[in-house]
Design a protein around this motif. Structure first.
Motif, PDB file in Angstrom:
ATOM      1  N   TYR A  70      37.623  31.590  33.216  1.00 59.66           N
ATOM      2  CA  TYR A  70      38.374  31.994  34.209  1.00 59.66           C
ATOM      3  C   TYR A  70      38.928  30.162  34.644  1.00 59.66           C
ATOM      4  N   PRO A  77      37.122  35.077  41.219  1.00 56.71           N
ATOM      5  CA  PRO A  77      37.045  36.530  40.180  1.00 56.71           C
ATOM      6  C   PRO A  77      35.942  37.668  41.017  1.00 56.71           C
ATOM      7  N   ALA A 162      43.901  33.887  36.017  1.00 59.96           N
ATOM      8  CA  ALA A 162      43.229  33.546  35.057  1.00 59.96           C
ATOM      9  C   ALA A 162      43.837  33.515  33.604  1.00 59.96           C
TER      10      ALA A 162
END
Length: 264
Positions: A70, A77, A162
């Motif tokens: 992440y 997310p 990401a």
């Protein structure tokens, strides 16, 4: 059944790109803190792997690791899948409404036309382009962490894609302690792909491994904006322990539970 262990790889992408290293910019977590994992929330995580074996010495259960990368300081997310595409379409519709209003406005009335066109350009925001060299996100608009589009001439911060794990290698793989691979999945959070590994828990010890992680920097190429890939590495380790298989209720050997006769 194998036990599923999750390893969160949280990266401060902006600082990592600036310093050109993941050292000090990566925070690793797993769900084995109470079972002996060390270095939680740092770049030096040592994941505890509890192996067990039957009385004959054979492996009783294996462990499965799942890595989830992440970006720190980006759009979370957990937003709905397709959120960025929805925001891009909405800004396109808004820009069309503004353009229609400008076209229908009588000549000589209202604000300066150049200023209004500039405002429409701000509304449209910045769109990136995908090239053969870039393996990053598909062509899309650049958003900030609040979900608003970033204008072409804006100096405001933007949300980074990401991080992408591209490989897992090192001592733990070379010694066949774990067998990593990338898998396809309908999981919306991982966008359809994630790295997983089966661990041989019959060989106690501490084994290091390295993750190859690809970040993306927003770069100006000619008249286009692209997500330029930047490849960096991050180290971690597994600490495997092994003990005989025990009954979870009695903490003794595996067998029938001691149920008193009065229970029947």
């Amino acid at each position: 059944m194998p036990q599923q262990l999750a390893i969160i790889v949280l990266v401060d992408v902006a600082n990592a790109l600036e310093t050109k290293t993941l050292e000090g910019n990566t925070y690793l977590f797993d769900n084995m803190k109470l079972q002996g994992s060390e270095g939680q929330g740092t770049g030096g995580l040592i994941t505890a792997i509890h192996g067990s074996y039957w009385q004959d010495g054979s492996q009783a259960t294996e462990q499965v690791l799942n890595w989830l990368p992440y970006s720190l300081g980006s759009i979370p997310p957990t937003v709905p899948r397709g959120y960025e595409a929805d925001r891009a379409r909405e800004t396109d519709r808004q820009a069309l409404r503004e353009l229609e209003s400008l076209v229908l406005k009588p000549a000589g009335q209202g604000d300066d036309t150049a200023a209004q066109l500039s405002q429409i350009q701000q509304t449209l925001g910045t769109r990136t382009k995908t090239t053969r060299r870039t393996r990053g996100p598909a062509s899309q608009k650049v958003l900030d962490v609040t979900g608003n589009v970033v204008a072409p001439d804006s100096t405001a911060g933007h949300s980074y894609p990401a991080p992408v794990i591209t490989d897992i290698y090192g001592e733990a793989v070379d010694k066949k302690i774990m067998y990593p691979a990338e898998y396809g999945s309908p999981d919306m959070v991982t966008d359809g792909w994630y790295w997983s590994a089966t661990v041989d828990s019959t060989r106690p010890g501490t084994y290091a491994y390295t993750m190859a992680i690809q970040l993306h920097r927003l770069a100006h190429q000619g008249s286009d904006w692209i997500w330029e890939p930047v490849d960096l590495t991050c180290d971690s380790a597994l600490k495997i322990t092994s003990e005989p298989k025990r009954n979870a209720f009695t903490k003794a050997g595996v067998g029938m539970l001691p149920i008193p006769p009065a229970a029947f």
